[in-house]
Scaffold this active site. Structure first.
Site, short mmCIF file in Angstrom:
data_model
loop_
_atom_site.label_atom_id
_atom_site.label_comp_id
_atom_site.label_asym_id
_atom_site.label_seq_id
_atom_site.Cartn_x
_atom_site.Cartn_y
_atom_site.Cartn_z
N ASP A 163 35.69 34.65 31.74
CA ASP A 163 36.40 35.56 32.52
C ASP A 163 35.25 36.81 32.27
OD1 ASP A 163 37.98 37.64 33.98
OD2 ASP A 163 39.61 36.30 33.39
N ASP A 210 36.00 39.79 37.20
CA ASP A 210 37.13 40.54 37.50
C ASP A 210 36.88 41.64 38.56
OD1 ASP A 210 39.86 41.21 36.06
OD2 ASP A 210 38.97 43.33 35.55
N GLU A 220 37.22 37.94 41.92
CA GLU A 220 38.53 38.64 42.07
C GLU A 220 37.94 39.73 43.10
OE1 GLU A 220 42.46 40.61 40.19
OE2 GLU A 220 40.58 41.19 39.39
N HIS A 277 47.81 35.45 36.03
CA HIS A 277 48.38 36.05 35.03
C HIS A 277 48.93 37.55 35.45
CE1 HIS A 277 44.28 37.34 35.49
NE2 HIS A 277 44.47 38.37 34.75
N ASP A 278 48.69 37.82 36.67
CA ASP A 278 48.92 39.35 37.13
C ASP A 278 50.20 39.18 38.26
OD1 ASP A 278 46.89 40.38 35.98
OD2 ASP A 278 45.51 40.04 37.65
C1 GLC Z 1 42.27 42.22 37.00
C2 GLC Z 1 43.06 41.40 36.09
C3 GLC Z 1 44.05 42.25 35.17
C4 GLC Z 1 43.32 43.16 34.57
C5 GLC Z 1 42.62 44.27 35.51
C6 GLC Z 1 41.68 45.14 34.75
O1 GLC Z 1 43.04 42.44 37.95
O2 GLC Z 1 43.21 40.07 36.71
O3 GLC Z 1 44.66 41.30 34.49
O4 GLC Z 1 44.69 44.04 34.02
O5 GLC Z 1 41.75 43.34 36.32
O6 GLC Z 1 40.76 44.73 34.20
#
Ligand code: GLC
Length: 538
Positions: free
Chosen positions: A102, A204, A268, A335-336
């Protein structure tokens, strides 16, 4: 088939997301680690996983549990060492399994050496690595942008007399991607891991890396209702997300990966049900797999009402505008987000499994979904997640320890350990664990295993075309049905009953698998029981 021999692994394969703190604790501190993951690779191999994506493992003060990186080229001591990582990588590769890391390039931790230097004075060489601005004449922050975790996105730094931008926590200062030195430093960190043999990255919040250079105020969100809505959605993020220049930047990222063979770039992007927004991130067709992201995350199945009609409408539209060099992907949990079994219930979670494992596109499985893990209620005073602490929307419930067996702590950590988040009690009370479900011919795990075996052994299911089916083809209301491999020799029809009523389809075939795991054989006209999904061979 010729298509398969040339298809890269990430098109054929199934990707499994591990949240490293919660997968397997080998050291006994109640937190998962890399040795623990390596110890459990045989399980993932048995399940039929092709690639494992690890949420961040880098040194970090853990303000956002690793999404605040203090060093892009190291391993957090809680997770182990670089040697432990190399061990995990070689054990994975020995099983022909890929490892995806990641990357968090939008921001660093405030503990990163770059930021410390940047803070030290307004004229130091790293000042321009972050986004610094003067206060407004009245002392207010430079603009109205809000952080995703609540409050202004600006934090005042007394020592150097300016504000810095942080889209997330104030411990996560945003890097300045207009600065070529920043780009080079991050690209070199990517090369560090790719040189070690890492098979790709999930990047990310990649669509938020470029901000409006004039830092203009975001406009008010006309739909926002105070007290009802998430306070961070008060303004539309017009000037802070998905800005012009982002596609050029992603293309540059991609060029780093293309220096190597066979690596994957997953990104993402915004949570959206607009297929055009997602497919905009494949880039141009000047290369076989586009010029930007191989897999821009598609989160539509998380956002849409869980029903046949909206899901069919989305997939049909997404398929219809998919460029020939693009490849779909599907995500139902991460995980979110609330786990799928909690959101749609156990019966429909089986429909979700059949859906993502039979659609055309790379499926992402979030650890534990394959045994039907559910969110765990965590009282606010025990929240660990900063989003929960700041704005009451905690992600802890979906991050609890993996449930391996019926021993103490579900086999995740030694009995004496206090796990960092509570273990769901259902590992003992309802047999929601790997060990129990392996023994049960009707379990969620058995369903996943059967679906994965079918996908891996039938090219038509992994790579074949997607065919729309509708009422004229005999699909009843409340059922979503589609074909796979219609243009090839092996033809399949998948029929998913999203309702809790019996449904009669106007087609039949040979039942290969039911989500109830209790029937097979030929039928002339398929009858679907409530919440049943069936895979038919035509
Ligand atoms: C993304 C991640 C999340 C994190 C955020 C800030 O959305 O998936 O878990 O808190 O970015 O890095």
């Amino acid at each position: 088939m010729t298509q398969s021999s040339s298809a890269p692994w990430w098109k054929k394969g199934i990707i499994y997301q591990i949240y490293p703190r919660s997968f397997m604790d080998s050291s006994g501190d109640g937190i998962g680690d890399l040795r623990g993951i390596a110890d459990r690779l045989n399980y993932l191999d048995w399940l039929g996983i092709d690639g494992v994506w690890l949420s961040p493992i880098y040194p970090s003060p853990m303000a956002d549990f690793g999404y605040d990186v203090a060093d892009y080229v190291g391993v957090h001591e809680t997770f182990g060492t670089l040697d432990d990582f190399d061990h995990l990588l070689s054990e994975a590769h020995a099983r022909e399994m890929k490892i995806i890391l990641d990357l968090v390039p939008n921001h660093t931790s405030s503990e990163h050496a770059w930021f410390k230097e940047s803070c030290s004075s307004s004229d130091n060489p790293k000042r321009n690595w972050y986004i610094w601005r003067d206060a407004q004449p009245n002392g207010d922050p430079p603009n109205n942008w809000l952080g995703y975790f609540g409050g202004s996105s600006w934090c005042w730094n007394e020592a150097s007399g300016q504000y810095y931008l942080h889209s997330f926590l104030k411990q996560q200062p945003d890097l300045n991607w207009h600065n070529p030195e920043v780009r080079k430093a991050i690209y070199d960190s990517i090369r560090f891991w790719l040189d070690r043999g890492v098979d790709g990255f999930r990047i990310d919040v990649i669509d938020r890396m470029i901000k409006d250079e004039q830092l203009r105020d975001n406009p008010l969100n006309p739909d926002y209702v105070e007290g009802r809505d998430n306070p961070t959605s008060k303004f539309l993020r017009v000037f802070s997300e998905n800005r012009p220049g982002i596609h050029e930047l992603i293309t540059e990222f991609r060029e780093v990966f293309d220096e190597y063979d066979d690596r994957v770039v997953i990104g993402e992007i915004a949570y959206s049900t607009d297929p055009g927004l997602i497919t905009g991130f494949y880039g141009e067709g000047t290369q076989p797999f586009g010029t930007e992201l191989h897999l821009p995350f598609n989160f539509a199945l998380i956002l849409l009402d869980w029903d046949a009609a909206p899901i069919k409408a989305f997939v049909d539209a997404y398929e219809a505008i998919m460029p020939p060099y693009g490849w779909p992907n599907y995500v139902v949990s991460n995980h979110d987000q609330t786990r799928i079994a909690t959101r749609v219930g156990d019966a429909q979670a089986r429909i979700a499994a059949m859906l993502i494992l039979t659609l055309r596109g790379t499926p992402f499985i979030y650890y534990g979904d394959e045994i039907g893990m559910r969110d765990v209620d965590i009282p606010p005073e025990q929240y660990q997640d900063p989003q929960g602490i700041n704005i009451g929307i905690s992600r802890d419930p979906e991050r609890t320890p993996m449930q391996w067996d019926d021993s103490a702590n579900a086999g995740f950590a030694p009995a004496a350990a206090k796990t960092w988040l509570p273990v769901a009690p259902n590992y003992a009370t309802e047999g929601v664990s790997v060990a129990a479900e392996k023994q049960d011919d009707h379990s969620m795990l058995t369903l996943y295993k059967r679906l994965i075996d079918l996908r891996r052994s039938n090219e038509a299911l992994a790579l074949g075309d997607y065919a729309q089916l509708d009422a004229q083809a005999g699909v009843p209301d409340g059922v979503y049905a589609y074909g796979r491999g219609f243009a090839s020799g092996d033809q399949y029809v998948i029929a998913l009953n999203f309702s809790d009523e019996t449904k009669h389809a106007g087609f039949g075939g040979e039942i290969v698998l039911s989500t109830h795991l209790d029937r097979d054989g030929a039928v002339e006209a398929l009858e679907l029981r409530p919440n049943e999904g069936v895979l038919l061979r035509r």
